[in-house]
Design a protein around this motif. Structure first.
Motif, short mmCIF file in Angstrom:
data_model
loop_
_atom_site.label_atom_id
_atom_site.label_comp_id
_atom_site.label_asym_id
_atom_site.label_seq_id
_atom_site.Cartn_x
_atom_site.Cartn_y
_atom_site.Cartn_z
N SER A 218 0.84 -1.20 0.00
CA SER A 218 0.00 0.00 0.00
C SER A 218 0.88 1.24 0.00
CB SER A 218 -0.92 0.01 1.22
OG SER A 218 -1.86 -1.05 1.17
N LEU A 219 0.24 2.37 -0.30
CA LEU A 219 0.97 3.64 -0.41
C LEU A 219 0.20 4.72 0.33
CD1 LEU A 219 3.35 5.20 -1.81
CD2 LEU A 219 1.75 5.64 -3.70
N PHE A 220 0.93 5.57 1.05
CA PHE A 220 0.32 6.69 1.78
C PHE A 220 1.17 7.93 1.54
CE2 PHE A 220 -0.11 2.72 4.12
CZ PHE A 220 -1.49 2.57 4.15
N ALA A 221 0.52 9.11 1.58
CA ALA A 221 1.26 10.35 1.36
C ALA A 221 0.68 11.47 2.21
CB ALA A 221 1.22 10.74 -0.12
N PHE A 222 1.58 12.19 2.90
CA PHE A 222 1.18 13.31 3.76
C PHE A 222 1.72 14.61 3.17
CE2 PHE A 222 0.88 9.78 6.67
CZ PHE A 222 -0.15 10.13 7.53
N PRO A 223 0.89 15.67 3.12
CA PRO A 223 1.36 16.94 2.58
C PRO A 223 2.30 17.66 3.53
CG PRO A 223 -0.88 17.16 3.42
CD PRO A 223 -0.53 15.71 3.53
N ASN A 224 3.18 18.47 2.96
CA ASN A 224 4.11 19.32 3.71
C ASN A 224 3.78 20.78 3.42
OD1 ASN A 224 5.78 17.16 4.76
ND2 ASN A 224 6.48 16.88 2.65
N PRO A 225 4.23 21.70 4.27
CA PRO A 225 3.94 23.12 4.04
C PRO A 225 4.42 23.64 2.70
CG PRO A 225 4.70 22.78 6.30
CD PRO A 225 4.89 21.48 5.58
N ASP A 226 5.48 23.04 2.13
CA ASP A 226 6.00 23.53 0.85
C ASP A 226 5.30 22.90 -0.35
OD1 ASP A 226 6.97 20.96 0.83
OD2 ASP A 226 9.08 21.51 0.67
N ARG A 227 4.21 22.18 -0.09
CA ARG A 227 3.36 21.55 -1.11
C ARG A 227 3.96 20.24 -1.66
NH1 ARG A 227 0.07 19.46 -3.64
NH2 ARG A 227 -1.82 20.27 -4.59
N SER A 228 5.08 19.82 -1.08
CA SER A 228 5.56 18.48 -1.37
C SER A 228 4.78 17.49 -0.52
CB SER A 228 7.06 18.36 -1.07
OG SER A 228 7.30 18.45 0.34
N PHE A 229 4.98 16.19 -0.76
CA PHE A 229 4.34 15.15 0.04
C PHE A 229 5.40 14.16 0.51
CE2 PHE A 229 0.68 16.91 -1.91
CZ PHE A 229 -0.43 16.50 -1.18
N THR A 230 5.29 13.75 1.77
CA THR A 230 6.11 12.67 2.27
C THR A 230 5.32 11.38 2.13
OG1 THR A 230 7.23 14.11 3.86
CG2 THR A 230 7.33 11.74 4.27
N ALA A 231 5.84 10.47 1.32
CA ALA A 231 5.11 9.25 0.99
C ALA A 231 5.74 8.04 1.66
CB ALA A 231 5.09 9.04 -0.53
N THR A 232 4.91 7.06 1.94
CA THR A 232 5.34 5.82 2.58
C THR A 232 4.87 4.64 1.75
OG1 THR A 232 5.20 6.81 4.79
CG2 THR A 232 5.23 4.41 4.67
N LEU A 233 5.81 3.82 1.31
CA LEU A 233 5.49 2.59 0.60
C LEU A 233 5.58 1.45 1.59
CD1 LEU A 233 4.91 1.02 -2.05
CD2 LEU A 233 7.40 0.84 -2.35
N LEU A 234 4.47 0.75 1.78
CA LEU A 234 4.39 -0.38 2.70
C LEU A 234 4.45 -1.68 1.90
CD1 LEU A 234 3.64 -1.26 5.75
CD2 LEU A 234 1.34 -1.55 4.80
N ALA A 235 5.26 -2.63 2.34
CA ALA A 235 5.36 -3.92 1.64
C ALA A 235 5.92 -4.97 2.60
CB ALA A 235 6.26 -3.81 0.40
#
Length: 455
Positions: A218-235
């Protein structure tokens, strides 16, 4: 302060800094020891980089006047945006009521702020590059060494707090004779984190956590103040489509095309292949206090998988309970520690249990139509019976209702929604008909004891 004590805190992470600041502000002398160097200004760490602050966490941050520095570094999240496997329209699931949000923040950013606040608090002395290699509770001493295991020193303290995380060295050393029992469960899944820079994340709304729930991968992504996203790949660690088999760009491209076709992994290949695979671990310990001198706090007492977003918040709540007990007992640490575990351990166990359950919810259940129907019924129950039924995550994130009480209410709410789903197909019924059914079902159920939601 006449009864000022010397407190040794091992661990200068989030919880260690929080506790040190709170205790020093009460007039105690606090020494903090951390095996790592001070957190750098670099945001990227490739590990556990994102946290969410909920109401429980804000209460502690406000108690040390950290809000003005922390809030500008956060991004408010109103809910989840689910990306279906069939490529259909994304589905929004609110976390709470209109206007309610949790706040995402980079772990390293928050740690830097708390280290800075802690270090400038009168009464706090911070020592980095010092790891704990020995504990003598009878003498009230901890032995410390530098990173090479050399340059040893012994520090005496009136009380010792272990805030050194899930793999707590203090817990291990103090419990070496069997006085502390701890279970450490390593999940068969790991995760990698990578950054979706703003130019590659324009299709993602910045008001929510984004989820691509595909079970084991699965994949998850959280927004950052600079409009980038910190994403997490689960496996999984092993097996098909596991991290053991995702070793090339072609491997990653194949998995993303099959599971997350709306995400192009090409801009992220460097981090996807180069960042470390991190473990997910659950730790349960007992007792949390020992010899009237040592206490475990945060992950050292109750590490949990991150899918509920409450690890840090629960650790901060540990700190607040400790200082409230000191207030109640006139800074008598013996009396405070005597009540600490009794008050906190049931709730630490409960939030750990709920965090494990959230793993299945985030990776599998939220992609199922029945899950969305259940959540709709929960919101309808809350609208019709606002004091009796509150959606579980709303209680967890936006109140101070004790975790064990929330877990009890989850069981009660599940029983009611199960009963409703047995009596009618709420997908096809008119809202008025569903409301009538709800009133009928509720009238036949015994009314249990409910926690005060304003607690």
């Amino acid at each position: 302060m006449d009864n000022a004590q010397h407190i040794a805190i091992v661990g200068a992470g989030l919880v260690g800094c929080m506790l040190a600041t709170l205790l020093a502000r009460r007039g105690h002398r606090v020494s903090v020891f951390e095996k790592r160097q001070p957190p750098s200004d670099s945001a990227a760490s490739g590990r556990s980089t994102h946290l969410v602050i909920s109401t429980r966490g804000w209460r502690a941050l406000e108690a040390i006047d950290a809000g003005p520095e922390v809030l500008p570094a956060t991004t408010p999240l109103n809910g989840r945006r689910i990306h279906p496997a069939d490529g259909g329209d994304e589905l929004f699931q609110p976390y709470g009521q209109d206007g309610q949000a949790i706040f995402a923040i980079h772990r390293n950013t928050l740690n830097r702020i708390l280290v800075r606040l802690c270090g400038r608090t009168p009464g706090v002395a911070m020592h980095f590059g010092r790891q704990c290699v020995g504990v003598d509770l009878e003498k009230g001493c901890i032995e410390l060494a530098d990173a090479q295991g050399e340059q040893r020193e012994v520090v005496r303290a009136d009380y010792i707090f272990a805030a050194d995380g899930a793999s707590s060295k203090v817990r291990e050393l103090a419990g070496a004779d069997g006085r502390i029992a701890s279970t450490r469960t390593l999940e068969p899944f790991g995760y990698k984190e990578f950054t979706m820079h703003a130019p590659h994340a324009t299709a993602l709304a910045a008001d929510a956590m984004h989820a691509w729930p595909r079970g084991a991968v699965s994949l998850f992504a959280f927004p950052n103040p600079d409009r980038s996203f910190t994403a997490t790949l689960l496996a999984p660690f092993e097996g098909p489509d596991s991290f053991a088999s995702l070793r090339t760009r072609e491997d990653m491209a194949r998995v993303f095309a099959a599971r997350f076709p709306d995400v192009d992994p090409a801009p992220f290949f460097g981090e996807l292949l180069g960042n470390p695979v991190n473990s997910l671990v659950t730790v349960r310990s007992a007792p949390w206090t020992l010899a009237g001198r040592l206490a475990l706090v945060g992950d050292a007492a109750h590490a949990m998988v991150p899918f509920l977003g409450q690890g840090m918040n629960a650790g901060f709540e540990d700190c607040m309970v400790l200082v409230e007990l000191l207030e109640r007992h006139g800074d008598d640490f013996q009396a405070a520690l005597g009540h600490y575990e009794t008050l906190r351990k049931p709730h630490g166990d409960a939030v750990t249990t709920m965090s494990s359950a959230a793993f299945d919810e985030l990776t599998r259940q939220i992609s199922e139509p029945g899950f969305h129907l259940r959540k709709q019924l929960e919101r309808m129950l809350h609208r019709l019976y606002p004091e009796r039924f509150v959606p579980p995550y709303q209680l967890i994130a936006f109140t101070h209702v004790p975790y064990a009480d929330v877990l009890h209410q989850i069981g009660e709410l599940d029983a009611v929604t199960d009963e409703l789903l047995r009596h009618a197909d709420a997908r096809s019924e008119q809202a008025a008909t569903v409301e009538s059914l709800i009133h009928s079902v509720i009238s036949r159920l015994p009314r249990g004891n409910h926690a005060d939601q304003t607690h």
